[in-house]
Design a protein around this motif. Structure first.
Motif, PDB file in Angstrom:
ATOM      1  N   PHE A  25       0.835  -1.194   0.000  1.00 17.48           N
ATOM      2  CA  PHE A  25       0.000   0.000   0.000  1.00 17.48           C
ATOM      3  C   PHE A  25       0.877   1.254   0.000  1.00 17.48           C
ATOM      4  O   PHE A  25       1.790   1.393   0.814  1.00 17.48           O
ATOM      5  CB  PHE A  25      -0.908  -0.011   1.234  1.00 17.48           C
ATOM      6  N   LEU A  26       0.578   2.187  -0.920  1.00 18.67           N
ATOM      7  CA  LEU A  26       1.333   3.430  -1.031  1.00 18.67           C
ATOM      8  C   LEU A  26       0.420   4.604  -0.684  1.00 18.67           C
ATOM      9  O   LEU A  26      -0.380   5.052  -1.511  1.00 18.67           O
ATOM     10  CB  LEU A  26       1.890   3.597  -2.448  1.00 18.67           C
ATOM     11  N   PRO A  27       0.504   5.116   0.538  1.00 20.23           N
ATOM     12  CA  PRO A  27      -0.380   6.206   0.957  1.00 20.23           C
ATOM     13  C   PRO A  27      -0.312   7.432   0.058  1.00 20.23           C
ATOM     14  O   PRO A  27      -1.321   8.098  -0.159  1.00 20.23           O
ATOM     15  CB  PRO A  27       0.117   6.532   2.376  1.00 20.23           C
ATOM     16  N   ASN A  28       0.868   7.745  -0.473  1.00 18.84           N
ATOM     17  CA  ASN A  28       0.987   8.963  -1.279  1.00 18.84           C
ATOM     18  C   ASN A  28       0.139   8.892  -2.541  1.00 18.84           C
ATOM     19  O   ASN A  28      -0.375   9.904  -3.023  1.00 18.84           O
ATOM     20  CB  ASN A  28       2.445   9.246  -1.633  1.00 18.84           C
ATOM     21  N   LEU A  29      -0.027   7.677  -3.093  1.00 18.78           N
ATOM     22  CA  LEU A  29      -0.872   7.529  -4.276  1.00 18.78           C
ATOM     23  C   LEU A  29      -2.334   7.783  -3.936  1.00 18.78           C
ATOM     24  O   LEU A  29      -3.049   8.466  -4.680  1.00 18.78           O
ATOM     25  CB  LEU A  29      -0.713   6.134  -4.887  1.00 18.78           C
ATOM     26  N   LEU A  30      -2.794   7.230  -2.819  1.00 18.64           N
ATOM     27  CA  LEU A  30      -4.185   7.430  -2.438  1.00 18.64           C
ATOM     28  C   LEU A  30      -4.440   8.884  -2.063  1.00 18.64           C
ATOM     29  O   LEU A  30      -5.477   9.461  -2.426  1.00 18.64           O
ATOM     30  CB  LEU A  30      -4.554   6.504  -1.277  1.00 18.64           C
ATOM     31  N   GLU A  31      -3.506   9.495  -1.358  1.00 16.25           N
ATOM     32  CA  GLU A  31      -3.656  10.907  -1.004  1.00 16.25           C
ATOM     33  C   GLU A  31      -3.729  11.778  -2.254  1.00 16.25           C
ATOM     34  O   GLU A  31      -4.548  12.702  -2.340  1.00 16.25           O
ATOM     35  CB  GLU A  31      -2.489  11.333  -0.118  1.00 16.25           C
ATOM     36  N   ARG A  32      -2.881  11.483  -3.241  1.00 21.72           N
ATOM     37  CA  ARG A  32      -2.910  12.239  -4.485  1.00 21.72           C
ATOM     38  C   ARG A  32      -4.218  12.023  -5.225  1.00 21.72           C
ATOM     39  O   ARG A  32      -4.825  12.984  -5.731  1.00 21.72           O
ATOM     40  CB  ARG A  32      -1.733  11.817  -5.367  1.00 21.72           C
ATOM     41  N   ALA A  33      -4.679  10.774  -5.301  1.00 24.64           N
ATOM     42  CA  ALA A  33      -5.939  10.488  -5.987  1.00 24.64           C
ATOM     43  C   ALA A  33      -7.096  11.236  -5.330  1.00 24.64           C
ATOM     44  O   ALA A  33      -7.958  11.800  -6.021  1.00 24.64           O
ATOM     45  CB  ALA A  33      -6.206   8.983  -6.002  1.00 24.64           C
ATOM     46  N   ILE A  34      -7.128  11.259  -4.003  1.00 20.72           N
ATOM     47  CA  ILE A  34      -8.210  11.955  -3.296  1.00 20.72           C
ATOM     48  C   ILE A  34      -8.146  13.448  -3.586  1.00 20.72           C
ATOM     49  O   ILE A  34      -9.179  14.103  -3.804  1.00 20.72           O
ATOM     50  CB  ILE A  34      -8.132  11.665  -1.788  1.00 20.72           C
ATOM     51  N   ALA A  35      -6.940  14.005  -3.624  1.00 20.71           N
ATOM     52  CA  ALA A  35      -6.801  15.432  -3.955  1.00 20.71           C
ATOM     53  C   ALA A  35      -7.311  15.711  -5.366  1.00 20.71           C
ATOM     54  O   ALA A  35      -7.995  16.716  -5.609  1.00 20.71           O
ATOM     55  CB  ALA A  35      -5.343  15.864  -3.818  1.00 20.71           C
ATOM     56  N   GLU A  36      -7.000  14.832  -6.300  1.00 22.03           N
ATOM     57  CA  GLU A  36      -7.466  15.005  -7.676  1.00 22.03           C
ATOM     58  C   GLU A  36      -8.983  14.884  -7.759  1.00 22.03           C
ATOM     59  O   GLU A  36      -9.641  15.637  -8.493  1.00 22.03           O
ATOM     60  CB  GLU A  36      -6.804  13.958  -8.581  1.00 22.03           C
ATOM     61  N   VAL A  37      -9.538  13.930  -7.007  1.00 19.11           N
ATOM     62  CA  VAL A  37     -10.990  13.738  -7.000  1.00 19.11           C
ATOM     63  C   VAL A  37     -11.677  14.981  -6.448  1.00 19.11           C
ATOM     64  O   VAL A  37     -12.672  15.471  -7.005  1.00 19.11           O
ATOM     65  CB  VAL A  37     -11.376  12.489  -6.188  1.00 19.11           C
ATOM     66  N   ASN A  38     -11.183  15.515  -5.353  1.00 22.05           N
ATOM     67  CA  ASN A  38     -11.797  16.700  -4.755  1.00 22.05           C
ATOM     68  C   ASN A  38     -11.721  17.897  -5.699  1.00 22.05           C
ATOM     69  O   ASN A  38     -12.644  18.724  -5.754  1.00 22.05           O
ATOM     70  CB  ASN A  38     -11.132  17.013  -3.422  1.00 22.05           C
ATOM     71  N   GLU A  39     -10.640  17.998  -6.444  1.00 24.19           N
ATOM     72  CA  GLU A  39     -10.524  19.085  -7.417  1.00 24.19           C
ATOM     73  C   GLU A  39     -11.514  18.899  -8.562  1.00 24.19           C
ATOM     74  O   GLU A  39     -12.074  19.864  -9.078  1.00 24.19           O
ATOM     75  CB  GLU A  39      -9.097  19.142  -7.969  1.00 24.19           C
ATOM     76  N   LEU A  67     -11.199   7.779   3.151  1.00 23.08           N
ATOM     77  CA  LEU A  67     -12.434   8.015   2.397  1.00 23.08           C
ATOM     78  C   LEU A  67     -13.233   9.179   2.966  1.00 23.08           C
ATOM     79  O   LEU A  67     -13.965   9.851   2.231  1.00 23.08           O
ATOM     80  CB  LEU A  67     -13.279   6.740   2.354  1.00 23.08           C
ATOM     81  N   ASP A  68     -13.083   9.443   4.262  1.00 24.28           N
ATOM     82  CA  ASP A  68     -13.755  10.600   4.855  1.00 24.28           C
ATOM     83  C   ASP A  68     -13.212  11.921   4.314  1.00 24.28           C
ATOM     84  O   ASP A  68     -13.839  12.971   4.467  1.00 24.28           O
ATOM     85  CB  ASP A  68     -13.619  10.576   6.373  1.00 24.28           C
ATOM     86  N   ARG A  69     -12.051  11.878   3.684  1.00 23.59           N
ATOM     87  CA  ARG A  69     -11.453  13.090   3.117  1.00 23.59           C
ATOM     88  C   ARG A  69     -12.025  13.429   1.730  1.00 23.59           C
ATOM     89  O   ARG A  69     -11.743  14.503   1.197  1.00 23.59           O
ATOM     90  CB  ARG A  69      -9.938  12.931   3.003  1.00 23.59           C
TER      91      ARG A  69
END
Length: 268
Positions: A25-39, A67-69
């Motif tokens: 599991f790579l947290p930075n990938l999920l964090e980036r994906a969530i940032a892109e989704v929110n944008e 997921l709460d983010r």
């Protein structure tokens, strides 16, 4: 005519196979994906299973924190086979609610089911749910989407296929009768897309795990619907996007695009 906000396409983001808690599991990938989704500010976010690696409560807590983010009011979350290990579906229900759900928003109906079996990699829908699925799709809708974790069709580039839904044939016939337009699934970490008669089937890769086959990369899907036209994009966290298929809901005309990475995997 189906549209999103301010004249933009109605947008569905599909994230799958997070595998929180695993060494891959790579947290930075999920964090980036969530940032892109929110944008992107989609109308709906779909999480199509395998939030965890072993179904443990601590892994679920990590997944829920991520997921709460996501800043989206309409979310659909289902478990995958990894989430049902070690009685993990108990934690899923506590943190995310029912394992089967229906979402209706702005002319779109999304029916999501838990296709897992406890402690097994295989999946099934089950004949007892066919009538329920058809009933949920019976109301008028501009787009009918079915979500499950497992594959309804074998996927190239995944080796010997053992993990499609056991009752895939009957499930496909049920979806055809129900008038479903689009199926979203995950599971084997290899993205792909098909048309089967009047049904389009789109599989997502893993968004944040390095358990990858061949030369595939972590990715997620973005579905944009403008009227009766549908574009499906594959997005790579940090690395842009490419279109994988476009189709018309009413005429069923479609064009499929073969990504470079996908081609390298399936022709090896």
């Amino acid at each position: 005519m189906l549209q999103g906000r301010n004249g933009r396409p109605f947008t569905i983001v599909q994230l799958s196979d997070l595998h929180c808690g695993q060494q891959f599991f790579l947290p930075n990938l999920l964090e980036r994906a969530i940032a892109e989704v929110n944008e992107l500010a989609p109308n709906v976010v779909v999480i199509s299973g395998d939030l965890t690696s072993h179904g443990f409560r601590e892994e679920y807590a990590v997944a829920k924190d991520y997921l709460d983010r996501i800043e989206c009011q309409s979310m659909v979350v289902i478990p995958g086979n990894h989430d049902s290990r070690n009685v993990g579906y108990v934690h899923f229900e506590e943190m995310f609610g029912d394992r089967n759900s229906v979402l209706r928003v702005d002319g779109v109906t999304i029916v999501a089911v838990d296709s897992t079996e406890p402690d097994l990699d295989n999946g099934q829908i089950g004949r007892g749910r066919y009538k329920w699925i058809q009933e949920q799709f019976s109301d008028p809708a501009d787009l009918r989407v079915f979500v499950l974790h497992h594959h309804l069709l074998p996927i190239p580039g995944t080796g010997r296929e053992r993990n499609i839904v056991h009752d895939a044939g009957d499930a496909l016939e049920c979806l055809q009768r129900a008038g479903a337009n689009l199926v979203l699934s995950g599971h084997k970490h290899v993205p792909y897309a098909w048309r089967l008669e009047n049904l389009f089937v789109v599989n997502a890769g893993t968004v944040s795990s390095m358990r990858l086959r061949g030369k595939t990369r972590p990715c997620y899907n973005v579905i944009e619907v403008d009227g009766t036209h549908v574009d499906v994009w594959r997005k790579y966290p940090f690395h842009g996007q490419e279109k994988i298929i476009q189709f018309s809901i009413d005429t069923l005309a479609y064009e499929k695009y073969t990504a470079r990475i996908e081609s390298e995997v399936t022709t090896r």
